[in-house]
Scaffold this motif. Structure first.
Motif, PDB file in Angstrom:
ATOM      1  N   LYS A   1      21.127  18.591 -63.213  1.00  0.00           N
ATOM      2  CA  LYS A   1      20.425  17.563 -63.973  1.00  0.00           C
ATOM      3  C   LYS A   1      19.084  17.239 -63.323  1.00  0.00           C
ATOM      4  O   LYS A   1      18.057  17.086 -64.001  1.00  0.00           O
ATOM      5  CB  LYS A   1      21.280  16.307 -64.055  1.00  0.00           C
ATOM      6  N   MET A   2      19.063  17.144 -61.987  1.00  0.00           N
ATOM      7  CA  MET A   2      17.820  16.858 -61.278  1.00  0.00           C
ATOM      8  C   MET A   2      16.800  17.976 -61.486  1.00  0.00           C
ATOM      9  O   MET A   2      15.616  17.733 -61.702  1.00  0.00           O
ATOM     10  CB  MET A   2      18.111  16.678 -59.793  1.00  0.00           C
ATOM     11  N   LEU A   3      17.293  19.243 -61.437  1.00  0.00           N
ATOM     12  CA  LEU A   3      16.393  20.371 -61.661  1.00  0.00           C
ATOM     13  C   LEU A   3      15.838  20.373 -63.083  1.00  0.00           C
ATOM     14  O   LEU A   3      14.668  20.688 -63.305  1.00  0.00           O
ATOM     15  CB  LEU A   3      17.146  21.682 -61.384  1.00  0.00           C
ATOM     16  N   THR A   4      16.696  20.004 -64.046  1.00  0.00           N
ATOM     17  CA  THR A   4      16.241  19.949 -65.440  1.00  0.00           C
ATOM     18  C   THR A   4      15.160  18.895 -65.620  1.00  0.00           C
ATOM     19  O   THR A   4      14.149  19.118 -66.297  1.00  0.00           O
ATOM     20  CB  THR A   4      17.430  19.653 -66.361  1.00  0.00           C
ATOM     21  N   GLU A   5      15.381  17.727 -64.994  1.00  0.00           N
ATOM     22  CA  GLU A   5      14.381  16.662 -65.092  1.00  0.00           C
ATOM     23  C   GLU A   5      13.071  17.083 -64.428  1.00  0.00           C
ATOM     24  O   GLU A   5      11.982  16.813 -64.928  1.00  0.00           O
ATOM     25  CB  GLU A   5      14.928  15.388 -64.435  1.00  0.00           C
ATOM     26  N   GLU A   6      13.195  17.759 -63.256  1.00  0.00           N
ATOM     27  CA  GLU A   6      12.001  18.209 -62.563  1.00  0.00           C
ATOM     28  C   GLU A   6      11.242  19.244 -63.398  1.00  0.00           C
ATOM     29  O   GLU A   6      10.006  19.254 -63.454  1.00  0.00           O
ATOM     30  CB  GLU A   6      12.398  18.818 -61.211  1.00  0.00           C
ATOM     31  N   LYS A   7      11.987  20.119 -64.065  1.00  0.00           N
ATOM     32  CA  LYS A   7      11.367  21.121 -64.929  1.00  0.00           C
ATOM     33  C   LYS A   7      10.611  20.461 -66.078  1.00  0.00           C
ATOM     34  O   LYS A   7       9.484  20.854 -66.421  1.00  0.00           O
ATOM     35  CB  LYS A   7      12.434  22.057 -65.474  1.00  0.00           C
ATOM     36  N   ALA A   8      11.252  19.428 -66.680  1.00  0.00           N
ATOM     37  CA  ALA A   8      10.596  18.716 -67.787  1.00  0.00           C
ATOM     38  C   ALA A   8       9.313  18.046 -67.322  1.00  0.00           C
ATOM     39  O   ALA A   8       8.293  18.064 -68.021  1.00  0.00           O
ATOM     40  CB  ALA A   8      11.553  17.686 -68.385  1.00  0.00           C
ATOM     41  N   LYS A   9       9.347  17.456 -66.106  1.00  0.00           N
ATOM     42  CA  LYS A   9       8.147  16.815 -65.575  1.00  0.00           C
ATOM     43  C   LYS A   9       7.033  17.834 -65.347  1.00  0.00           C
ATOM     44  O   LYS A   9       5.870  17.593 -65.675  1.00  0.00           O
ATOM     45  CB  LYS A   9       8.478  16.102 -64.262  1.00  0.00           C
ATOM     46  N   LEU A  10       7.398  18.984 -64.775  1.00  0.00           N
ATOM     47  CA  LEU A  10       6.398  20.018 -64.521  1.00  0.00           C
ATOM     48  C   LEU A  10       5.802  20.553 -65.816  1.00  0.00           C
ATOM     49  O   LEU A  10       4.593  20.816 -65.900  1.00  0.00           O
ATOM     50  CB  LEU A  10       7.025  21.165 -63.716  1.00  0.00           C
ATOM     51  N   GLU A  11       6.647  20.711 -66.836  1.00  0.00           N
ATOM     52  CA  GLU A  11       6.141  21.181 -68.119  1.00  0.00           C
ATOM     53  C   GLU A  11       5.182  20.164 -68.736  1.00  0.00           C
ATOM     54  O   GLU A  11       4.162  20.532 -69.332  1.00  0.00           O
ATOM     55  CB  GLU A  11       7.309  21.458 -69.075  1.00  0.00           C
ATOM     56  N   GLU A  12       5.509  18.874 -68.580  1.00  0.00           N
ATOM     57  CA  GLU A  12       4.632  17.829 -69.113  1.00  0.00           C
ATOM     58  C   GLU A  12       3.294  17.821 -68.364  1.00  0.00           C
ATOM     59  O   GLU A  12       2.219  17.690 -68.975  1.00  0.00           O
ATOM     60  CB  GLU A  12       5.318  16.470 -68.980  1.00  0.00           C
ATOM     61  N   GLN A  13       3.364  17.986 -67.037  1.00  0.00           N
ATOM     62  CA  GLN A  13       2.129  18.046 -66.256  1.00  0.00           C
ATOM     63  C   GLN A  13       1.285  19.263 -66.635  1.00  0.00           C
ATOM     64  O   GLN A  13       0.059  19.180 -66.728  1.00  0.00           O
ATOM     65  CB  GLN A  13       2.466  18.095 -64.765  1.00  0.00           C
ATOM     66  N   LEU A  14       1.956  20.392 -66.865  1.00  0.00           N
ATOM     67  CA  LEU A  14       1.233  21.594 -67.278  1.00  0.00           C
ATOM     68  C   LEU A  14       0.548  21.385 -68.622  1.00  0.00           C
ATOM     69  O   LEU A  14      -0.601  21.808 -68.825  1.00  0.00           O
ATOM     70  CB  LEU A  14       2.209  22.770 -67.364  1.00  0.00           C
ATOM     71  N   LYS A  15       1.234  20.699 -69.523  1.00  0.00           N
ATOM     72  CA  LYS A  15       0.649  20.416 -70.838  1.00  0.00           C
ATOM     73  C   LYS A  15      -0.580  19.527 -70.709  1.00  0.00           C
ATOM     74  O   LYS A  15      -1.615  19.767 -71.347  1.00  0.00           O
ATOM     75  CB  LYS A  15       1.688  19.757 -71.734  1.00  0.00           C
ATOM     76  N   GLU A  16      -0.490  18.499 -69.851  1.00  0.00           N
ATOM     77  CA  GLU A  16      -1.623  17.599 -69.657  1.00  0.00           C
ATOM     78  C   GLU A  16      -2.818  18.342 -69.041  1.00  0.00           C
ATOM     79  O   GLU A  16      -3.964  18.166 -69.471  1.00  0.00           O
ATOM     80  CB  GLU A  16      -1.211  16.437 -68.750  1.00  0.00           C
ATOM     81  N   VAL A  17      -2.536  19.172 -68.024  1.00  0.00           N
ATOM     82  CA  VAL A  17      -3.619  19.924 -67.383  1.00  0.00           C
ATOM     83  C   VAL A  17      -4.258  20.891 -68.374  1.00  0.00           C
ATOM     84  O   VAL A  17      -5.488  21.051 -68.403  1.00  0.00           O
ATOM     85  CB  VAL A  17      -3.078  20.682 -66.153  1.00  0.00           C
ATOM     86  N   THR A  18      -3.425  21.531 -69.208  1.00  0.00           N
ATOM     87  CA  THR A  18      -3.959  22.457 -70.209  1.00  0.00           C
ATOM     88  C   THR A  18      -4.850  21.729 -71.214  1.00  0.00           C
ATOM     89  O   THR A  18      -5.933  22.213 -71.572  1.00  0.00           O
ATOM     90  CB  THR A  18      -2.810  23.159 -70.950  1.00  0.00           C
ATOM     91  N   ASP A  19      -4.410  20.534 -71.660  1.00  0.00           N
ATOM     92  CA  ASP A  19      -5.219  19.748 -72.596  1.00  0.00           C
ATOM     93  C   ASP A  19      -6.548  19.339 -71.971  1.00  0.00           C
ATOM     94  O   ASP A  19      -7.603  19.420 -72.620  1.00  0.00           O
ATOM     95  CB  ASP A  19      -4.443  18.510 -73.051  1.00  0.00           C
ATOM     96  N   LYS A  20      -6.494  18.900 -70.713  1.00  0.00           N
ATOM     97  CA  LYS A  20      -7.736  18.506 -70.036  1.00  0.00           C
ATOM     98  C   LYS A  20      -8.677  19.695 -69.885  1.00  0.00           C
ATOM     99  O   LYS A  20      -9.893  19.567 -70.044  1.00  0.00           O
ATOM    100  CB  LYS A  20      -7.411  17.914 -68.666  1.00  0.00           C
ATOM    101  N   TYR A  21      -8.104  20.854 -69.586  1.00  0.00           N
ATOM    102  CA  TYR A  21      -8.913  22.064 -69.432  1.00  0.00           C
ATOM    103  C   TYR A  21      -9.598  22.435 -70.750  1.00  0.00           C
ATOM    104  O   TYR A  21     -10.793  22.763 -70.766  1.00  0.00           O
ATOM    105  CB  TYR A  21      -8.024  23.203 -68.952  1.00  0.00           C
ATOM    106  N   LYS A  22      -8.835  22.350 -71.849  1.00  0.00           N
ATOM    107  CA  LYS A  22      -9.418  22.671 -73.153  1.00  0.00           C
ATOM    108  C   LYS A  22     -10.517  21.678 -73.527  1.00  0.00           C
ATOM    109  O   LYS A  22     -11.564  22.068 -74.055  1.00  0.00           O
ATOM    110  CB  LYS A  22      -8.321  22.675 -74.223  1.00  0.00           C
TER     111      LYS A  22
END
Length: 218
Positions: free
Chosen positions: A59-80
């Motif tokens: 469960k902790m790994l799943t939550e960490e994965k979701a956080k990383l995916e959200e951060q990746l999405k934010e960084v990608t949006d900022k980059y665009k």
């Protein structure tokens, strides 16, 4: 003890099976497992408990994965967005450079317009009836003025500077400046009846509006 009991029971049932068990301990183990199914149940329960114990980590790994995916999405949006902003800045800068090339001579052109106006008035002030072979000096002077005026208009045109002589055209506040409004018979209201001073446009942009008289309703 369970294995010994199983061996005794199997021997009592079949001497041949007892001989096989003596020669093959693996068969004895299999028989023992078949005789004691409760042991497999205990092992399955133990395995399930281990999986249950691992669930919080998963469960902790799943939550960490979701956080990383959200951060990746934010960084990608900022980059665009950064790319889009950089492209907009590049286009605006390019447009400013192009406009500077086109309209950088605007002030110089305005000064030359005064020279063109003087040449035009000079040619208009010469009496046409006096331009004869009997007056060679006046004729030569007039022809020189006309040639100079024609040449300067060619230079203007070469650099994107065009005359505005809108007699009979519709009044346009972006290109014309009305000096007066007066009713005129046979003229359509809103049209230009008189041009007091020629206007000019530089690359499509009004450099000097034409000074005009506009027809109004009677």
């Amino acid at each position: 003890m369970a294995a010994v009991a199983a061996r005794g029971a199997l021997r009592s049932r079949s001497p041949l099976l007892g001989w096989a068990l003596r020669t093959s301990p693996r068969l004895l183990c299999v028989a023992t497992q078949q005789k004691n199914p409760g042991q497999n149940v205990d092992e399955d329960q133990s395995h399930n408990e281990q999986k249950a114990e691992a669930s919080p980590a998963e469960k902790m790994l799943t939550e960490e994965k979701a956080k990383l995916e959200e951060q990746l999405k934010e960084v990608t949006d900022k980059y665009k967005r950064a790319l889009a902003d950089a492209e907009n800045v590049r286009q605006r800068s390019q447009k400013l450079v192009e406009e500077a090339k086109l309209y950088g001579i605007q002030s110089f052109c305005k000064d030359l317009l005064e020279v063109a106006d003087i040449l035009e008035k000079a040619t208009e002030s010469v009496p046409k009836e006096e331009i004869k072979d009997e007056n060679p000096h006046l004729k030569s002077l007039y022809e020189g003025l006309v040639m100079t005026e024609v040449q300067i208009q060619k230079v203007f045109k070469k650099h994107g500077l065009l005359r505005l002589n809108p007699v009979g055209a519709k009044f346009d506040p972006y290109e014309h400046e009305a000096l007066f409004h007066a009713p005129m018979e046979g003229k359509e209201p809103g049209t230009i009846a008189l041009v007091s001073k020629i206007g000019y446009k530089l690359h499509g942009r009004t450099l000097r509006p034409a000074l005009v008289g506009v027809v109004k309703d009677a």
